[in-house]
Design an enzyme around this catalytic site. Structure first.
Site, mmCIF file in Angstrom:
data_model
loop_
_atom_site.group_PDB
_atom_site.id
_atom_site.type_symbol
_atom_site.label_atom_id
_atom_site.label_comp_id
_atom_site.label_asym_id
_atom_site.label_seq_id
_atom_site.Cartn_x
_atom_site.Cartn_y
_atom_site.Cartn_z
ATOM 1 N N ASP A 54 44.687 44.908 -51.640
ATOM 2 C CA ASP A 54 45.779 45.874 -51.634
ATOM 3 C C ASP A 54 46.534 45.799 -50.323
ATOM 4 O O ASP A 54 47.705 46.160 -50.260
ATOM 5 C CB ASP A 54 45.228 47.275 -51.883
ATOM 6 C CG ASP A 54 44.839 47.451 -53.340
ATOM 7 O OD1 ASP A 54 45.725 47.774 -54.141
ATOM 8 O OD2 ASP A 54 43.670 47.235 -53.676
ATOM 9 N N ASN B 156 40.564 46.276 -49.954
ATOM 10 C CA ASN B 156 40.517 46.052 -51.395
ATOM 11 C C ASN B 156 39.614 47.110 -52.029
ATOM 12 O O ASN B 156 39.075 47.979 -51.352
ATOM 13 C CB ASN B 156 39.996 44.636 -51.691
ATOM 14 C CG ASN B 156 40.231 44.209 -53.130
ATOM 15 O OD1 ASN B 156 41.335 44.364 -53.656
ATOM 16 N ND2 ASN B 156 39.209 43.687 -53.772
ATOM 17 N N LYS B 157 39.467 47.037 -53.340
ATOM 18 C CA LYS B 157 38.643 48.005 -54.063
ATOM 19 C C LYS B 157 37.268 48.124 -53.415
ATOM 20 O O LYS B 157 36.657 47.119 -53.025
ATOM 21 C CB LYS B 157 38.509 47.575 -55.534
ATOM 22 C CG LYS B 157 37.661 48.508 -56.380
ATOM 23 C CD LYS B 157 38.303 49.878 -56.534
ATOM 24 C CE LYS B 157 37.373 50.868 -57.244
ATOM 25 N NZ LYS B 157 37.223 50.583 -58.675
#
Length: 409
Positions: free
Chosen positions: A301, A311-312
């Protein structure tokens, strides 16, 4: 008052317009969406919308993006209740029936330049992306949302009377998703590289959205070259999924709680014919050790200026496990996902996703985590594989683009 559906199939950044033929009863020769009468319950007009898509264009599969609120359209003594729909389609190939005299894929502001059926722009505006949808969307990744942000900038510039109005929208968009660097970077580039007039911003935003999609595609193609015969991943990155579909390795994927985006990705890849193993987030590191994949491939992201990857949540743990097993870790992201600084902007999920009891439990439900640069083998972009130093150079470019607002102020 008759009810009608008006559908806007969208592919990349363009929507389909159809010029009505002499075979239709009203407004022959005018441009329209894919439209027709609601034959059933107006509360279930989506069924009529899909029927019209199928009958008029031959499109059997389309993803509903948004159903807009019905709007009344008046033309003289005629009044219709229009139910607008925006669909995503995988191709621009259509098979028009006799009701369509001509068709064209256009940037949506072109609607305002055509002789159309009454209220067509209003119908499109009812389903078009907005600042709010960019800010609140919890389904799509940052690459997709950044393109939609450029759609918003383009559409608002098309109707703006002054540059100041567009500048205000650009500022709103830039602040809409602090965790997703591509949204701000892509808006900043448009504003930095164009004359400050609504028409110039409209055209530049359209070109930038297409360029952004091309950059994402190029990053995916480069990532496909690094997949090898097997990869491990998690969550739902459209760029990673495109790379995996091109390379067709076997896939180990974490379910990605709490939203479990990895489940849908696993199902989609398996439907494509790939060998896919879905596992829990807790088991992902041990499954990786037992399978020894050729690479770990994750989305981003944001990539911070020091080369670390946002990121996640779960990405950091996966990268640590990969380092233990000597498996290379690649983040796949267009260069527009690089932040100009090292600030980590997170987002938090609902407490109830983890615990909804009455005990005084403190819930930590982060959506993103930060993976240090020394755990990332490289960031695969449209420019190639970047190390931390090269990421820093890209960050400096974005910092320059962000200065447009200082000049405006």
């Amino acid at each position: 008052m008759p009810h009608v559906v008006t559908c806007f199939p969208r592919h990349r950044t363009h929507v389909l317009l159809a010029r009505r033929s002499d075979a239709v009863g009203t407004y022959a020769g005018r441009w329209a969406g894919i439209s027709g009468y609601v034959e059933g319950d107006p509360a279930d007009a989506e069924a009529d919308a899909r029927r019209e898509l199928r009958e008029e264009t031959g499109v059997e599969s389309a993803t509903l993006v948004r159903a807009g609120d019905p709007l009344d359209v008046r033309d003289g003594d005629r009044t219709w209740t229009v139910h607008p729909f925006l669909f995503e389609v995988a191709s621009r190939d259509i098979d028009p029936n006799e009701e369509i005299g001509a068709h064209e894929w256009v940037s949506p502001p072109v609607i305002r330049e055509r002789e159309t059926v009454p209220g067509l722009w209003d119908a499109y505006a009812a389903v078009a992306p907005t600042v709010e949808t960019v800010a609140t969307d919890d389904i799509h990744g940052s690459a997709w949302l950044s393109v939609r942000a450029l759609d918003v900038l383009r559409d608002r510039a098309a109707v703006a009377e002054t540059a100041d109005a567009v500048v205000a929208v650009a500022r709103e968009l830039r602040a809409a998703r602090p965790s997703m660097a591509a949204v701000a970077n892509r808006v900043n580039r448009v504003m930095a590289e164009t004359d400050r007039t609504p028409a110039a911003i409209r055209d530049r935003a359209q070109a930038a959205a297409e360029a952004a999609l091309d950059a994402d595609d190029a990053a995916a193609a480069r990532a496909a070259e690094r997949c090898g015969a097997s990869v491990a991943t998690l969550s739902r990155s459209g760029t990673v999924r495109a790379a995996i579909r091109e390379a067709t390795p076997s896939v180990l994927i974490g379910e990605s709680r709490p939203a479990r985006e990895g489940v849908d990705v696993a199902a989609a890849l398996a439907d494509d014919g790939l060998d896919v193993t879905l596992t829990t987030d807790a088991a992902l590191s041990s499954e990786l050790a037992g399978r020894d994949p050729d690479a770990v491939l994750v989305g981003a992201d944001a990539v911070l200026a020091d080369g670390s990857v946002v990121n996640k949540v779960g990405t950091r743990g996966l990268a640590l496990a990969a380092a233990r097993e000597d498996v290379p870790v690649y983040a796949v992201a267009a260069t527009d996902k690089v932040r100009s600084d090292e600030r980590f902007e997170g987002e938090t999920g609902d407490d109830a996703d983890l615990y909804d009891g009455s005990a005084p439990v403190i819930v930590a439900n982060p959506i993103f985590d930060r993976t240090p640069a020394d755990l990332v083998t490289g960031v695969i972009t449209e420019r190639g594989v970047l190390d931390a130093a090269a990421v820093g150079d890209v960050a400096a470019e974005h910092e320059t683009h962000a200065r447009w607002d200082e000049e405006e102020s």
